[in-house]
Design an enzyme around this catalytic site. Structure first.
Site, PDB file in Angstrom:
ATOM      1  N   SER A 100       0.684  -1.242   0.136  1.00 26.81           N
ATOM      2  CA  SER A 100      -0.063   0.082   0.087  1.00 26.81           C
ATOM      3  C   SER A 100       0.902   1.244  -0.082  1.00 26.81           C
ATOM      4  O   SER A 100       1.520   1.535  -0.886  1.00 26.81           O
ATOM      5  CB  SER A 100      -0.895  -0.066   1.133  1.00 26.81           C
ATOM      6  OG  SER A 100      -1.818   0.947   1.065  1.00 26.81           O
TER       7      SER A 100
ATOM      8  N   ASP B 111     -10.507  -4.797  -4.114  1.00 28.93           N
ATOM      9  CA  ASP B 111     -10.016  -3.851  -3.183  1.00 28.93           C
ATOM     10  C   ASP B 111     -10.909  -2.538  -3.283  1.00 28.93           C
ATOM     11  O   ASP B 111     -10.813  -2.020  -4.497  1.00 28.93           O
ATOM     12  CB  ASP B 111      -8.638  -3.753  -3.761  1.00 28.93           C
ATOM     13  CG  ASP B 111      -7.682  -2.999  -2.482  1.00 28.93           C
ATOM     14  OD1 ASP B 111      -8.305  -2.173  -1.676  1.00 28.93           O
ATOM     15  OD2 ASP B 111      -6.555  -3.060  -2.526  1.00 28.93           O
TER      16      ASP B 111
ATOM     17  N   HIS C 279      -8.132  -5.121   0.698  1.00 28.79           N
ATOM     18  CA  HIS C 279      -7.085  -4.390   0.602  1.00 28.79           C
ATOM     19  C   HIS C 279      -6.244  -5.038   1.981  1.00 28.79           C
ATOM     20  O   HIS C 279      -4.800  -4.872   1.782  1.00 28.79           O
ATOM     21  CB  HIS C 279      -7.158  -2.949   0.930  1.00 28.79           C
ATOM     22  CG  HIS C 279      -6.122  -2.069   0.799  1.00 28.79           C
ATOM     23  ND1 HIS C 279      -5.449  -1.702  -0.159  1.00 28.79           N
ATOM     24  CD2 HIS C 279      -5.391  -1.337   1.785  1.00 28.79           C
ATOM     25  CE1 HIS C 279      -4.568  -0.808   0.091  1.00 28.79           C
ATOM     26  NE2 HIS C 279      -4.728  -0.734   1.356  1.00 28.79           N
TER      27      HIS C 279
END
Length: 434
Positions: A156, A221, A250
Site C-alpha cells: 500500500s 480492493d 486491501h
C-alpha cells in the site's frame, strides 16, 4: 521550497494514519539489548530466549530515530526489506514476519516510519524516503547485506518508499508490490496527470526499476483499485507473473493460500538467478559493449580491420570485417551502383600480383572505366561495339554513328543522310589530293 513544504504537510494529514496509541513500546533489558513489549499485555512480543529477533534504533538523515525489527533465518540466502502499509506498526506485523521468515526461508527486516509505533518524528513522504535509506544502510553495515541479495517488499503506502529505493539500486534481486498505488492523488480520483500536491508518484519511478517486479493485488480492493496494481505491472521493465487474488480486499490478502504459494515461487526463482544471468541483463539495460572474445580466429592472420560501409546501401555484406592478407575481397552483392565503394573493389590481375597493373579489367558493363587507354583490346567479347581505335579487331565501320555498318553503298536507305554525304565528300577530297 516553502510552498512545497506546505503542500507536503497538507498531504500528510490526509495520507498517514499511524495507530494511536502504538501497539508496542521499546524497553531496554539488563544485558543492554533492546526488546519490544506489547502495550496491552505488558509482555515481550518475542520470548526472552529467542535470539532470532534484533530490535534496533536507526538514526535517519533528518534526525529521527526509527524502530526496526530484524528476524534472521539460519537457512536464508536472501533478505526481505518490508515496508508496511498505512494504519499499522511493527507490533501488529510481528506474527506475519515470523510466518514469512519460515515459509520463504529469508531474513526479514521491518521498520516503522517516522511517527509510527515507537519511532520519533512526524510522518511525511520525505521522512519515509529517508527512513528506508537509513534502514538499507543499516543492513549493509551491520549485517553485510548487499543489494544483490535483497528483495524489497512494499504494501500500500509502503510501495512509495520501496520504489524510491528500488529506482536507486540497479542490482536489486527483486521487488514485491502488495496492493500498491500509482500515486496518492490517483487513489482519490481518476486523473491522468501528476500535480504538485500529489505524493508517492510511483507511476514515474516504476520505469526506473531494473529488477523483476511481482505485483499482488485483490480484485475487490475497495481502498486502492485493482487498476493501480495492473498499471504498475504493465509499466515495469522486467515483469514477473502477477497475482490477482479473486475476491481479495486491501488488508486480507495474506489469508489466501495463493499468496504464500506465489511468494515462495518468486523467492525460489530469485534464488536460482545466477550472477552471470544478472550481469547479462544489467549489460542489456545499460547498453554496454560486449567484451572481446579471446578465442583464436580462423582467418589467415590475427589482425582484423573494419571495412567502411557502403554509403548508399545498408546491406550486411558491406560491414563484414576483412583481412589485409586476403588476396580477394567479396564484392557488394546487393547493389551495382557506380557510387558504391565496394563495387569498385575489383579482383586483382590474374597474370600479375600488382594492384596497380593497367591490365585490370572490369566485368560490369555499367563500369565507368570501360574506355581504357590500351592500344589493343585483349578481350574478343568486348562490349564496346563502336570502338574508335583503328586497330580494334572488331572494327567494321570507321563511322560510329552510321546506321549501316557496310555503308556507303548506292542502295543506302538514307540518300540525304548528312553524315553519309560528308563522308563521301571527305573521301573524294582525299583522292584528289593523291
Amino acid at each position: 521550497m516553502r510552498m512545497g513544504c506546505v503542500v507536503s504537510q497538507l498531504a500528510a494529514k490526509f495520507a498517514f494514519f499511524p495507530p494511536s496509541p502504538p501497539t508496542y513500546r521499546i524497553k531496554k533489558r539488563d544485558d543492554g539489548r533492546l526488546t519490544a513489549v506489547s502495550a496491552s499485555a505488558a509482555a515481550p512480543i518475542a520470548s526472552a530466549d529467542d535470539d532470532s529477533l534484533d530490535v534496533l534504533l536507526v538514526d535517519t538523515r533528518r534526525g529521527n530515530k526509527i524502530v526496526a525489527f530484524y528476524l534472521r533465518n539460519p537457512y536464508a540466502r536472501l533478505t526481505l526489506l518490508y515496508s508496511h502499509g498505512n494504519a499499522a506498526d511493527l507490533g501488529q506485523l510481528y506474527d506475519l514476519f515470523v510466518q514469512l521468515k519460515v515459509n520463504l526461508r529469508v531474513n526479514i527486516m521491518g521498520y516503522d516510519y517516522s511517527g509510527y509505533g515507537a519511532s520519533s518524528g512526524k510522518p511525511s513522504e520525505s521522512n519515509t524516503y529517508t527512513d528506508i535509506e537509513a534502514v538499507y544502510s543499516c543492513l549493509e553495515t551491520e549485517y553485510g547485506v548487499s543489494q544483490e541479495n535483497l528483495i524489497l517488499y512494499g504494501q500500500s503506502v509502503g510501495s512509495g518508499p520501496t520504489l524510491h529505493l528500488a529506482a536507486k539500486l540497479p542490482r536489486l534481486r527483486g521487488v514485491v508490490l502488495h496492493s500498491a498505488i500509482l500515486s496518492g492523488l490517483r487513489v482519490l480520483c481518476h486523473v491522468k496527470f501528476s500535480f504538485c500536491c500529489d505524493i508517492y508518484k510511483n507511476i514515474n519511478k516504476i520505469r526506473k526499476v531494473k529488477c523483476p517486479v511481482l505485483v499482488i493485488h485483490g480484485t475487490d480492493d475497495d481502498v486502492v483499485n485493482w487498476l493501480h496494481g495492473h498499471g504498475l505491472w504493465k509499466m515495469s521493465r522486467e515483469q514477473f507473473d502477477p497475482l490477482w487474488i479473486k475476491g481479495g480486499g486491501h488488508c486480507n490478502l495474506e489469508l489466501y493460500p495463493d499468496y504464500i504459494r506465489h511468494l515462495c515461487r518468486f523467492v525460489n526463482e530469485m534464488e536460482s538467478i545466477t550472477t552471470e544471468t544478472r550481469l547479462k541483463k544489467i549489460r542489456q539495460t545499460l547498453h554496454l559493449p560486449r567484451r572481446p572474445s579471446t578465442a583464436t580466429t580462423t582467418k589467415c592472420c590475427g589482425i582484423k580491420f573494419q571495412r567502411p560501409k557502403c554509403a548508399e546501401c545498408k546491406c550486411a555484406e558491406c560491414s563484414l570485417p576483412s583481412c589485409t592478407k586476403c588476396s580477394c575481397q567479396p564484392k557488394c552483392t546487393r547493389c551495382w551502383r557506380p557510387g558504391c565503394f565496394k563495387c569498385f573493389c575489383r579482383p586483382k590481375c590474374i597474370r600479375c600480383p600488382r594492384p596497380s597493373c593497367p591490365r585490370l579489367s572490369c566485368l560490369r558493363p555499367s563500369c565507368p572505366r570501360l574506355s581504357c587507354p590500351r592500344p589493343r583490346c585483349p578481350r574478343p567479347s568486348c562490349p564496346r561495339l563502336s570502338c574508335l581505335r583503328p586497330s580494334c579487331p572488331r572494327l567494321s565501320c570507321p563511322r560510329p554513328s552510321c546506321p549501316r555498318l557496310s555503308c556507303p553503298r548506292p542502295s543506302c536507305p538514307r540518300p540525304s543522310c548528312v553524315k553519309c554525304w560528308s563522308w563521301e565528300v571527305r573521301r573524294y577530297s582525299d583522292s584528289m589530293l593523291v
